[in-house]
Structure formats: C-alpha cells, structure tokens
Design an enzyme around this catalytic site. Structure first.
Site, PDB file in Angstrom:
ATOM      1  N   CYS A  89      46.556  45.197  13.697  1.00 25.66           N
ATOM      2  CA  CYS A  89      46.378  44.431  14.930  1.00 25.66           C
ATOM      3  C   CYS A  89      44.961  44.642  15.485  1.00 25.66           C
ATOM      4  O   CYS A  89      44.004  44.162  14.913  1.00 25.66           O
ATOM      5  CB  CYS A  89      47.468  44.777  15.940  1.00 25.66           C
ATOM      6  SG  CYS A  89      47.682  43.505  17.208  1.00 25.66           S
ATOM      7  N   HIS A 175      52.527  43.850  12.909  1.00 21.45           N
ATOM      8  CA  HIS A 175      52.906  45.265  13.027  1.00 21.45           C
ATOM      9  C   HIS A 175      54.052  45.599  12.080  1.00 21.45           C
ATOM     10  O   HIS A 175      55.216  45.645  12.497  1.00 21.45           O
ATOM     11  CB  HIS A 175      53.328  45.590  14.459  1.00 21.45           C
ATOM     12  CG  HIS A 175      52.211  45.670  15.427  1.00 21.45           C
ATOM     13  ND1 HIS A 175      51.431  46.803  15.586  1.00 21.45           N
ATOM     14  CD2 HIS A 175      51.721  44.747  16.287  1.00 21.45           C
ATOM     15  CE1 HIS A 175      50.527  46.573  16.520  1.00 21.45           C
ATOM     16  NE2 HIS A 175      50.674  45.344  16.958  1.00 21.45           N
ATOM     17  N   GLU A 177      54.518  48.504  10.870  1.00 20.46           N
ATOM     18  CA  GLU A 177      54.803  49.937  11.050  1.00 20.46           C
ATOM     19  C   GLU A 177      55.730  50.242  12.209  1.00 20.46           C
ATOM     20  O   GLU A 177      56.264  51.358  12.320  1.00 20.46           O
ATOM     21  CB  GLU A 177      53.479  50.686  11.253  1.00 20.46           C
ATOM     22  CG  GLU A 177      52.935  50.735  12.668  1.00 20.46           C
ATOM     23  CD  GLU A 177      52.485  49.399  13.259  1.00 20.46           C
ATOM     24  OE1 GLU A 177      52.129  49.376  14.454  1.00 20.46           O
ATOM     25  OE2 GLU A 177      52.471  48.379  12.548  1.00 20.46           O
TER      26      GLU A 177
END
Length: 235
Positions: A89, A175, A177
């Site tokens: 990001c 994202h 993660e």
C-alpha cells in the site's frame, strides 16, 4: 546465521500480520522500525537482507509529514542496489515515488474485499496464488507504473494494484497480509474516521473479513513464500 528482515511500520496495527509466520519459517529474524522511533530509517539501508515497507493512512505527497522524505531516500538507496524490497500500500507508493513516479489521489476510496484481475505476467508470478481470491483493499491513492516495472494486477476500481522489478522488488497496492480474525478489529477502530467519511459500514467489512479471511490468509502466505524462494542472492 539467520537472515534479517527490517520492517518499516507507520501505524502499529498495520503490521506484518499473516506474513510474519512465513518470514520466520524462511529463516528471517524480524525487526520493526516504527515512525517516531529514534532508529526509524537510520543506519545502512542495504544492510538488511530484506526490507518491507508497510501501509499507513497518509499520502506520499503529504508535506505535513517530513519523515516521508527521509524514508523515500532510504528506500531509494535500497532500490538502487537491487536488494529485496517489498512495499505494501503506502509502501508500494513509496517505491514508485522513490523511482521518480507520480503518486496521486484516485478520487475514490477503495475499501473492502474483492478479487484481482491478474495480468499475464501476474499469472506466472507469485501472485498466481491469489487467483480468484478476494483480497483486502484499503487506499485512496495510486501510482504511475515505474519505468521497467512489470504490471501484475488490477481491480475493478483501480488499474494499478501490483508491480515487480526483476525478482527482488515487489509492490502491492492491496493488503494480503492483514489478519482478518479478531485482530481485524484494530483496523476498524484505527481507521474509524476514514470509514465514516467514506460511508463504509464496519459491520459489512467485519462480515466480509470472516467470509474471505481464511482463504486469503492461506493464499497470501503461499504467495509470500514463493516470492521469498525466488529472491536473487546478494552478489
């Protein structure tokens, strides 16, 4: 001797999440460096075996945060050496900006879970693990594709979602993660003002996190493992 992974973190709840386990399993010792810490972006940027730049709720172009210039110089030195670097990001945007590209508002807030459209290159990259997987998007900015970078993915709302430069540089606008179990509540609280402004219902995000989270977690871990396995060793 373990390899070292330096993690640049901008807000505490946006951490490595599900990426921590595959990193440790691949032999990396993890060290966070947080905005505001005395050691943030200090030392030799080429010393760690891996650099990961995490997300955050500010724009690369935001002059109200002078640390961004220091951070961009740190990232630029790392990129110039061609050393393993992953940006997520804001981290991907910092990589693009460090390479001289423009980072700018999209005019929309892309917040929520949706599938990526992988390019041909993306389908033969570690991102193939994310095929038909709903990933978490949470951003309002985008970037121009860096010169020499390979475009890997897009979404229905934003064209630029991932790029690679060789085997060692990877930028992800989304994202993969983010933990989507009870820890996801930290995101909802931490970004409460942004969600309210964008008129995004936290209850809907919470429900989607429960629905899509388990598959995303597994696919994201496999994606990271594949990327780590393909890194070029230091010369």
């Amino acid at each position: 001797m373990n390899k070292t992974a330096l993690i640049l973190r901008h807000v505490h709840f946006e951490d490595l999440g599900s990426f921590a386990e595959p990193l440790t399993a691949s032999g990396y010792t993890i060290r966070y460096s947080d905005v505001g810490d005395m050691d943030f972006c200090k030392g030799d940027p080429c010393s760690p075996d891996l650099l990961i730049i995490l997300g955050g709720p500010i724009g690369v172009y935001d002059g109200a945060y002078p640390f961004l210039g220091t951070e961009m110089d740190f990232v630029r030195a790392r990129l110039s050496a061609g050393l393993p670097t992953l940006g997520i990001c804001l981290g991907a945007q910092l990589i693009a900006a460090a390479l001289g590209e423009r980072v700018f508002p999209t005019g929309i807030k892309e917040i929520g879970f949706s599938k990526l459209a992988l390019t041909e290159a993306g389908r033969s990259s570690p991102l193939r693990r994310l095929k038909d997987v709903a990933v978490l998007h949470w951003h309002g900015d985008t970037y121009s594709l860096p010169l020499g970078a390979v475009d890997l993915a897009s979404s229905d709302l934003v064209e630029q979602q991932a790029f690679s430069i060789g085997s060692n540089i990877l930028g992800l606008q989304f994202h993969p993660e983010a933990e989507t179990d009870k820890r996801f509540e930290r995101w909802l609280v931490g970004h409460a003002v942004e969600l309210a402004t964008a008129k995004v219902n936290p209850s809907s995000l919470r429900q989607d996190a429960r629905k899509y989270g388990p598959r995303l977690r597994e696919a994201a871990r496999l994606m990271l493992r594949d990327w780590l396995d393909g890194l070029e060793a230091r010369s």
